[in-house]
Enzyme design. Structure first.
Site, PDB file in Angstrom:
ATOM      1  N   CYS A  86       0.652  -0.885   0.445  1.00  0.00           N
ATOM      2  CA  CYS A  86       0.417   0.001  -0.099  1.00  0.00           C
ATOM      3  C   CYS A  86       1.078   1.534   0.101  1.00  0.00           C
ATOM      4  CB  CYS A  86      -0.744  -0.233   1.594  1.00  0.00           C
ATOM      5  SG  CYS A  86      -2.481   1.304   1.011  1.00  0.00           S
ATOM      6  N   HIS A 200      -3.818  -4.717   0.042  1.00  0.00           N
ATOM      7  CA  HIS A 200      -2.955  -5.081   1.601  1.00  0.00           C
ATOM      8  C   HIS A 200      -3.402  -6.804   1.106  1.00  0.00           C
ATOM      9  CE1 HIS A 200      -3.018  -1.694   3.857  1.00  0.00           C
ATOM     10  NE2 HIS A 200      -3.946  -1.378   2.893  1.00  0.00           N
ATOM     11  N   GLU A 202      -1.950  -8.994   3.384  1.00  0.00           N
ATOM     12  CA  GLU A 202      -2.496  -9.476   5.321  1.00  0.00           C
ATOM     13  C   GLU A 202      -4.084  -9.289   5.097  1.00  0.00           C
ATOM     14  OE1 GLU A 202      -0.868  -7.632   4.108  1.00  0.00           O
ATOM     15  OE2 GLU A 202      -1.658  -5.218   5.476  1.00  0.00           O
TER      16      GLU A 202
END
Lengths: 229, 289
Positions: A86, A200, A202
């Site tokens: 990001c 993202h 994760e």
């Protein structure tokens, strides 16, 4: 898979971004990761993750204040894998146009520009920031082979939260593109040992976790090579 | 653009609870079990709302957030009683990705600016709980609809967006827990007035309600609670010990709640694209690549 944990990954803490979820994803992939703000640790670990949520200018100011700019460049030059997520990917570029003009880490030549607000009137306008799930598409059929995206199905949805996106000067660095409203932008790129993604991983469910697993596999191979030599 | 389906889990102490109009709470079980199941079934995000938000309950909320963040890899928003930058920091450190602010923002709108500068706009969700007034206007409330603010909900939404909120969570107290459908007018008025995403909350009873609030209400995301919780409990009564507080018997008989048609996420997500509402396929959450 995690019984020996030989890998050491530095998650760079410069006061911005949710490091906890990055750390959890690393743990899930069997990567022994430590959150750190220590320049020396960034230089000594086997891979570096540069996360980030927030404003570009503030982030660069924090990296500078913590003496992390040169270590990050040195880490990249040393050939170890670096994953920018990001804002962390945006920081790799030469400059950003977020709230004025800011110099970036200048590891990848290119700029960071704002997502266009759609010209259409409400209620049909495209909202900025983009918040939500959006598919990532390979720029060529084999574009992800050997990259951290290897094994992820083309068109898999990833989770995005951003108002800006990167425009690398060298378009051949682009691994995937994503379409939001009127534009198609670079949603991930690779430059040598540097991988950057606008989404993202994760927070992107199993498809995103695959990126962390790929990183673990890559490090595993590096260790095997070192042992053989 | 894909819309997001966000299971909303109201938390009281260590438990998941559900009420009607945010009142009359009943214990449904352990939130982590519901969260895990929703993650695997294709939830796009999760929302934890601490509905009591007492000092006493705070540690158990942080513990729930911590446990959840270890096993779910989608965004988690946490709200309820967060009043200071330190409070926000604590839930982010526990593993939340975003926070939802209501009372603290109403009491001091500048707090939105401070918090979004400190943590990034995308981290700050402003929650607006609205009740329709006899004159057709909507007023913003705090404390689960108990405390009036005197603020016009639409004007407050515009101001919150200008102050740096990244998203708005818009809850109709009138509809909450009823299964009568979202308040389409409330959602549309706010969604058309702000440049940031709007999450519609309160009233979902059928898949058709979800379609309506996206297409007519212009919502960018929807929160679902009862529909999903009831389906989960019916499927998996589980091993939770409900003997201490409340029970789920009423859910199995349902009675006056028959407006709520329980549904699982894969069912809901399978039905949406055909109705012109794109979403992330539920199957992607189940496949480990």
């Amino acid at each position: 898979m995690s019984e020996t944990k030989p890998t050491r990954v530095a998650i760079v803490d410069y006061g911005m971004g949710n490091l906890f979820s990055v750390q959890q994803a690393c743990a899930q992939a069997g990567l022994a990761a430590a959150v750190t703000a220590e320049p020396q640790t960034v230089l000594e670990t086997d891979a570096v993750i540069l996360p980030g949520v927030g404003a570009f200018g503030d982030a660069m100011a924090e990296l500078t204040r913590r003496d992390l700019v040169v270590p990050l460049r040195d880490a990249v030059a040393s050939g170890k894998p670096l994953l920018g997520i990001c804002l962390g990917m945006q920081l790799l570029m030469s400059e950003s146009h977020e709230f004025g003009r800011h110099r970036g880490l200048n590891i990848i030549e290119g700029e960071v520009v704002r997502l266009p607000v759609s010209a259409e009137e409400p209620p049909r306008r495209v909202k900025v920031p983009e918040v939500g799930w959006n598919p990532v598409w390979p720029v060529r059929e084999d574009a992800w082979v050997g990259s951290l995206l290897e094994g992820i199905p083309a068109g898999a949805c990833m989770y995005f939260v951003h108002s800006y996106y990167v425009r690398p000067v060298d378009a051949t660095l682009i691994l995937s593109t994503t379409t939001y409203g009127p534009i198609t932008y670079c949603s991930s790129l690779q430059f040598g040992n540097v991988f950057g993604c606008q989404f993202h991983p994760e927070r992107s469910g199993p498809a995103g976790l695959k990126i962390y697993r790929n990183l673990a596999t890559r490090l595993g191979r590096l260790y095997a090579e070192v042992e053989r030599s | 653009m894909s819309i997001r389906i966000i299971p909303r889990l109201d938390i009281k102490g260590p438990n998941l609870v559900k009420g009607i109009h945010l009142e009359g709470l009943r214990v449904l079980g352990k939130p982590e079990r519901f969260a895990r199941s929703y993650y695997e079934q294709g939830a796009d995000e999760l929302l934890y709302m601490d509905v009591v938000a007492s000092l006493y309950g705070r540690n158990s909320l942080l513990e729930i957030v911590r446990r959840t963040a270890q096993e779910i890899f989608i965004p988690l928003t946490v709200g309820g009683g967060l009043r200071s930058l330190e409070d926000i920091m604590a839930v982010l450190r526990a593993g939340a990705d975003k926070v939802s602010l209501n009372t603290a923002a109403v009491g001091n709108p500048e707090f939105i600016r401070t918090a979004s500068r400190r943590f990034g706009s995308s981290t700050i969700v402003v929650s607006i709980e609205a009740i329709r007034q006899p004159d057709g206007r909507y007023q913003a409330y705090t404390d689960n609809g108990r405390q009036t603010t005197g603020l016009d909900a639409v004007q407050w939404a515009i101001q919150a967006a200008e102050l740096g909120a990244g998203e708005l969570l818009v809850t109709s107290i009138d509809r909450e827990g009823t299964g009568k459908g979202f308040d389409l007018e409330l959602t549309r008025r706010i969604a058309e007035s702000v440049p940031i995403p709007v999450i519609a909350c309160g009233g979902a009873g059928t898949v058709e309600h979800v379609v309506e609030v996206i297409r007519e209400g212009r919502a960018d995301a929807v929160c679902l609670a009862s529909m999903l919780h009831y389906a989960f409990i019916r499927d998996d009564p589980g091993t939770d010990d409900f003997s201490t507080e409340g029970n789920t018997e009423y859910l199995k008989t349902r009675g006056k709640l028959s407006r709520i048609h329980e549904a699982k996420l894969p069912q809901i997500k399978a039905a949406l694209p055909a109705r012109g509402v794109p979403c992330r396929p539920a199957a992607e959450a189940a496949v480990h690549v």
